[in-house]
Motif scaffolding. Structure first.
Motif, mmCIF file in Angstrom:
data_model
loop_
_atom_site.group_PDB
_atom_site.id
_atom_site.type_symbol
_atom_site.label_atom_id
_atom_site.label_comp_id
_atom_site.label_asym_id
_atom_site.label_seq_id
_atom_site.Cartn_x
_atom_site.Cartn_y
_atom_site.Cartn_z
ATOM 1 N N PHE A 110 -36.201 -10.940 11.302
ATOM 2 C CA PHE A 110 -36.135 -12.201 12.036
ATOM 3 C C PHE A 110 -36.360 -13.384 11.100
ATOM 4 C CE2 PHE A 110 -38.057 -15.623 14.474
ATOM 5 C CZ PHE A 110 -37.238 -15.705 15.592
ATOM 6 N N ARG A 111 -37.362 -13.279 10.266
ATOM 7 C CA ARG A 111 -37.684 -14.357 9.330
ATOM 8 C C ARG A 111 -36.538 -14.591 8.348
ATOM 9 N NH1 ARG A 111 -42.786 -13.305 8.498
ATOM 10 N NH2 ARG A 111 -42.356 -11.553 7.538
ATOM 11 N N CYS A 112 -35.995 -13.518 7.807
ATOM 12 C CA CYS A 112 -34.893 -13.625 6.847
ATOM 13 C C CYS A 112 -33.651 -14.235 7.498
ATOM 14 C CB CYS A 112 -34.569 -12.250 6.272
ATOM 15 S SG CYS A 112 -33.242 -12.270 5.066
ATOM 16 N N LEU A 113 -33.302 -13.760 8.684
ATOM 17 C CA LEU A 113 -32.136 -14.300 9.388
ATOM 18 C C LEU A 113 -32.347 -15.769 9.760
ATOM 19 C CD1 LEU A 113 -31.191 -11.327 11.736
ATOM 20 C CD2 LEU A 113 -29.943 -12.128 9.729
ATOM 21 N N SER A 114 -33.557 -16.129 10.137
ATOM 22 C CA SER A 114 -33.857 -17.518 10.471
ATOM 23 C C SER A 114 -33.656 -18.425 9.263
ATOM 24 C CB SER A 114 -35.295 -17.654 10.978
ATOM 25 O OG SER A 114 -35.470 -16.965 12.192
ATOM 26 N N ILE A 115 -34.079 -17.972 8.100
ATOM 27 C CA ILE A 115 -33.903 -18.746 6.867
ATOM 28 C C ILE A 115 -32.427 -18.894 6.541
ATOM 29 C CG2 ILE A 115 -34.282 -18.697 4.362
ATOM 30 C CD1 ILE A 115 -37.023 -17.335 5.035
ATOM 31 N N LYS A 116 -31.663 -17.792 6.669
ATOM 32 C CA LYS A 116 -30.228 -17.854 6.388
ATOM 33 C C LYS A 116 -29.517 -18.780 7.366
ATOM 34 C CE LYS A 116 -28.145 -14.237 4.664
ATOM 35 N NZ LYS A 116 -27.531 -12.931 4.499
ATOM 36 N N ALA A 117 -29.917 -18.746 8.636
ATOM 37 C CA ALA A 117 -29.318 -19.622 9.645
ATOM 38 C C ALA A 117 -29.604 -21.082 9.308
ATOM 39 C CB ALA A 117 -29.848 -19.274 11.032
ATOM 40 N N ALA A 118 -30.852 -21.383 8.963
ATOM 41 C CA ALA A 118 -31.225 -22.754 8.621
ATOM 42 C C ALA A 118 -30.461 -23.235 7.393
ATOM 43 C CB ALA A 118 -32.725 -22.844 8.380
ATOM 44 N N ALA A 119 -30.263 -22.351 6.425
ATOM 45 C CA ALA A 119 -29.521 -22.720 5.215
ATOM 46 C C ALA A 119 -28.071 -23.067 5.542
ATOM 47 C CB ALA A 119 -29.576 -21.581 4.200
ATOM 48 N N GLN A 120 -27.540 -22.494 6.604
ATOM 49 C CA GLN A 120 -26.164 -22.788 7.019
ATOM 50 C C GLN A 120 -26.105 -23.908 8.047
ATOM 51 O OE1 GLN A 120 -23.760 -19.444 8.065
ATOM 52 N NE2 GLN A 120 -24.109 -18.412 6.122
ATOM 53 N N GLY A 121 -27.266 -24.478 8.374
ATOM 54 C CA GLY A 121 -27.304 -25.610 9.295
ATOM 55 C C GLY A 121 -27.081 -25.243 10.751
ATOM 56 N N THR A 122 -27.467 -24.048 11.133
ATOM 57 C CA THR A 122 -27.303 -23.619 12.519
ATOM 58 C C THR A 122 -28.589 -22.964 13.001
ATOM 59 O OG1 THR A 122 -25.843 -22.408 14.030
ATOM 60 C CG2 THR A 122 -26.327 -21.329 11.939
ATOM 61 N N ASN A 123 -28.617 -22.577 14.260
ATOM 62 C CA ASN A 123 -29.805 -21.888 14.763
ATOM 63 C C ASN A 123 -29.592 -20.383 14.673
ATOM 64 O OD1 ASN A 123 -28.422 -20.984 17.141
ATOM 65 N ND2 ASN A 123 -28.892 -22.919 18.155
ATOM 66 N N LEU A 124 -30.674 -19.653 14.875
ATOM 67 C CA LEU A 124 -30.636 -18.197 14.722
ATOM 68 C C LEU A 124 -29.662 -17.546 15.699
ATOM 69 C CD1 LEU A 124 -31.698 -15.620 13.408
ATOM 70 C CD2 LEU A 124 -33.577 -15.656 15.060
ATOM 71 N N LYS A 125 -29.653 -18.001 16.944
ATOM 72 C CA LYS A 125 -28.767 -17.410 17.954
ATOM 73 C C LYS A 125 -27.303 -17.520 17.529
ATOM 74 C CE LYS A 125 -27.510 -17.885 22.841
ATOM 75 N NZ LYS A 125 -26.147 -18.356 22.790
ATOM 76 N N ARG A 126 -26.889 -18.712 17.157
ATOM 77 C CA ARG A 126 -25.492 -18.909 16.739
ATOM 78 C C ARG A 126 -25.173 -18.131 15.467
ATOM 79 N NH1 ARG A 126 -25.224 -24.752 18.600
ATOM 80 N NH2 ARG A 126 -24.242 -24.497 20.627
ATOM 81 N N TYR A 127 -26.142 -18.048 14.564
ATOM 82 C CA TYR A 127 -25.930 -17.310 13.325
ATOM 83 C C TYR A 127 -25.685 -15.824 13.618
ATOM 84 C CZ TYR A 127 -26.666 -15.485 8.635
ATOM 85 O OH TYR A 127 -26.517 -14.829 7.439
ATOM 86 N N ILE A 128 -26.513 -15.233 14.478
ATOM 87 C CA ILE A 128 -26.357 -13.814 14.815
ATOM 88 C C ILE A 128 -25.053 -13.591 15.581
ATOM 89 C CG2 ILE A 128 -27.311 -11.917 16.193
ATOM 90 C CD1 ILE A 128 -30.103 -12.964 15.417
ATOM 91 N N GLU A 129 -24.716 -14.493 16.516
ATOM 92 C CA GLU A 129 -23.447 -14.376 17.235
ATOM 93 C C GLU A 129 -22.278 -14.398 16.253
ATOM 94 O OE1 GLU A 129 -24.697 -16.466 21.475
ATOM 95 O OE2 GLU A 129 -23.764 -17.691 19.904
#
Length: 87
Positions: A20-39
């Motif tokens: 969760f933490r890793c995905l959250s960081i990757k999502a933030a780096a791409q300028g999006t939220n975790l939900k949209r990143y996982i989708e």
């Protein structure tokens, strides 16, 4: 892809805290939220899987797993459609 409105399904999933933490960081780096990143990750995975299928194999899989349009309309649905068409 965001501009197209599609039917969606909702699913609650458990994600390990470190993932969760890793995905959250990757999502933030791409300028999006975790939900949209996982989708986006899931959609990309499906696109890749379908892109590697032959047309006949993709059709067979879709017919089995998502038979939209392959199920005949019932009497009630046919009547509603005729009423909608004003026939």
């Amino acid at each position: 892809m965001d501009a197209v409105i599609k039917n969606t399904k909702r699913k609650v999933i458990d994600i390990p805290e470190d993932v969760f933490r890793c995905l959250s960081i990757k999502a933030a780096a791409q300028g999006t939220n975790l939900k949209r990143y996982i989708e986006g990750l899931l959609a990309k995975d499906v696109e890749d899987a379908v892109a590697n299928m032959a047309d006949s194999e993709a059709y067979r899989w879709l017919s089995t797993h998502d038979p939209d349009g392959l199920v005949p309309a019932g009497k009630e649905e046919q009547d509603e459609f005729r009423k909608w068409l004003a026939v």
